[in-house]
Enzyme design. Structure first.
Site, PDB file in Angstrom:
ATOM      1  N   TRP A 103       0.827  -1.207   0.000  1.00 22.05           N
ATOM      2  CA  TRP A 103       0.000   0.000   0.000  1.00 22.05           C
ATOM      3  C   TRP A 103       0.859   1.254   0.000  1.00 22.05           C
ATOM      4  O   TRP A 103       0.497   2.257  -0.629  1.00 22.05           O
ATOM      5  CB  TRP A 103      -0.971  -0.042   1.178  1.00 22.05           C
ATOM      6  CG  TRP A 103      -1.766  -1.315   1.168  1.00 22.05           C
ATOM      7  CD1 TRP A 103      -1.742  -2.317   2.090  1.00 22.05           C
ATOM      8  CD2 TRP A 103      -2.671  -1.758   0.135  1.00 22.05           C
ATOM      9  NE1 TRP A 103      -2.573  -3.347   1.710  1.00 22.05           N
ATOM     10  CE2 TRP A 103      -3.154  -3.032   0.525  1.00 22.05           C
ATOM     11  CE3 TRP A 103      -3.112  -1.196  -1.067  1.00 22.05           C
ATOM     12  CZ2 TRP A 103      -4.054  -3.747  -0.265  1.00 22.05           C
ATOM     13  CZ3 TRP A 103      -4.011  -1.921  -1.840  1.00 22.05           C
ATOM     14  CH2 TRP A 103      -4.473  -3.172  -1.438  1.00 22.05           C
ATOM     15  N   ASP A 172      -1.865   6.468   6.342  1.00 21.59           N
ATOM     16  CA  ASP A 172      -2.902   5.520   5.967  1.00 21.59           C
ATOM     17  C   ASP A 172      -3.054   4.565   7.147  1.00 21.59           C
ATOM     18  O   ASP A 172      -2.193   3.718   7.392  1.00 21.59           O
ATOM     19  CB  ASP A 172      -2.485   4.776   4.701  1.00 21.59           C
ATOM     20  CG  ASP A 172      -3.457   3.670   4.304  1.00 21.59           C
ATOM     21  OD1 ASP A 172      -4.461   3.472   5.009  1.00 21.59           O
ATOM     22  OD2 ASP A 172      -3.188   2.995   3.295  1.00 21.59           O
ATOM     23  N   LYS A 196     -11.769  -2.472   7.293  1.00 21.92           N
ATOM     24  CA  LYS A 196     -10.841  -3.344   8.012  1.00 21.92           C
ATOM     25  C   LYS A 196     -11.054  -3.292   9.516  1.00 21.92           C
ATOM     26  O   LYS A 196     -10.940  -4.304  10.192  1.00 21.92           O
ATOM     27  CB  LYS A 196      -9.396  -2.972   7.676  1.00 21.92           C
ATOM     28  CG  LYS A 196      -9.047  -3.211   6.211  1.00 21.92           C
ATOM     29  CD  LYS A 196      -7.604  -2.836   5.916  1.00 21.92           C
ATOM     30  CE  LYS A 196      -7.266  -3.028   4.460  1.00 21.92           C
ATOM     31  NZ  LYS A 196      -7.348  -4.435   4.032  1.00 21.92           N
TER      32      LYS A 196
END
Length: 361
Positions: A103, A172, A196
């Site tokens: 990511w 993030d 998540k």
């Protein structure tokens, strides 16, 4: 409920059972409206109360002051990879990025695709992203420092965030937001896809320090500007109402049932310690992350062979333990043990792992 499994999926992931039950109870008639939350107008008082109460709870849980604003956006964290440099990296300046996995790499790629100047200040790619870099040489003149606080695929996480001085951190936090208390004063922006650790897929929560909004170029399209969402309480257009409603129930559960982020962290550490103890006492299971970089949310591990890994995942599911297959890009196994995962679920997984090793070791 007898048909529910222990869910270790990485996202969409487990939700607290009390939250699901509350959704079920009021799905057809939300607060006496005669409509589902999926049917009420986002301009109604019913939804005004939902979004405002959700913001208030996030503020309390994270200790946000008046200098922060909570936004609800769409497109997931992947859209934020582009929106962050578009909004917050002025022409003629550069930003520092720390690359700790898939990511992070995608965030770097998106910033570069926008024609922005990116400095990769540190990377753990040299060892297949199994650790979090330390003593990172950061540029004191950078517009911001971007990190991925928890790496779902590689199973690593920051125990301590980089010291960036006056340079704002941007993180993030898709897979570890609300899992522990953090010092929000270090951050200019925190963003997280909800699916998540704090809700269903469909909404991304962005927590922005208000002075960062001054950087947003007026020339950007309306839906690409943080200021658009900040000025309209995330309701410039129709927001993802059901997803925001569910986030509200999750943060209510964290605040009222768990008792806040300190207690949530203690609960999460106990779960992780229980599971990691298997790797530290067995030659059959091997964790893929360095001990000092282990994630509390995503526990990644390998077995002696890929055939055993396939058998492990299949037999685990037969025993009510789902979602244990590793990410398709790396293989292996992964247990995502987000906030809703119970200690009972961890104990069930550990018991199965011991039995599987006994039969196959």
């Amino acid at each position: 409920m007898k048909n529910r499994i222990h869910n270790f999926n990485a996202g969409p992931a487990a939700l607290p059972l009390p939250v699901l039950e509350e959704i079920q109870a009021e799905l057809l008639d939300f607060k006496g409206s005669g409509m589902s939350i999926m049917e009420v107008s986002h301009r109604s008082k019913w939804f005004d109360d939902v979004i405002n109460e959700t913001v208030e709870r996030i503020n309390r849980l994270m200790g946000l002051g008046d200098d922060f604003q909570v936004l609800f956006m769409q497109g997931g964290a992947s859209t934020q990879f582009a929106l962050v440099p578009m909004n917050l990296l002025p022409e003629g300046q550069s930003a520092d990025y720390v690359n700790t996995g898939t990511w992070s790499s995608k965030a770097i790629k998106e910033a570069q695709a926008m024609g922005k100047t990116v400095n990769v200040a540190a990377s753990s790619e040299d060892r297949n992203f199994c650790y979090i870099p330390k003593n990172i040489p950061l540029d004191p003149n950078a517009a911001y420092v971007h990190i991925t606080s928890n790496n779902t695929i590689k199973g690593t996480a920051y125990n301590d965030f980089p010291e960036a001085g006056n340079v704002p951190l941007i993180a993030d936090m898709s897979s570890d937001i609300l899992s522990r208390p953090i010092d929000v004063s270090k951050f200019g922006l925190i963003y997280a896809g909800a699916q998540k650790n704090m809700g269903p897929a469909g909404v991304c929560v962005a927590i922005i320090r208000k002075d960062m909004l001054e950087r947003v170029p007026a020339s950007l399209p309306s839906m690409f500007k943080y200021t658009t969402f900040a000025d309209k309480n995330s309701m410039y257009n129709t927001p993802p109402c059901f997803a925001i409603y569910t986030v509200g129930l999750v943060v209510k559960w964290i605040e009222e049932t768990i008792g806040g982020l300190e207690k949530m962290e203690a609960r999460n550490r106990k779960k992780a310690d229980t599971l990691y103890s298997i790797f530290d006492s067995s030659d059959f299971y091997s964790g893929t992350a360095d001990k000092d970089s282990r994630s509390l949310m995503n526990v990644t591990f390998r077995l002696p062979s890929e055939d055993l890994e396939k058998a492990f995942v299949a037999q685990a599911l037969e025993n009510g333990l789902g979602g244990l297959k590793g990410h398709r890009s790396v293989g292996g196994c992964r247990a995502s043990i987000y906030n809703p995962t119970s200690q009972e679920g961890i104990e069930a997984l550990v018991d199965f792992m011991k039995e599987f090793e006994k039969k196959n070791g």
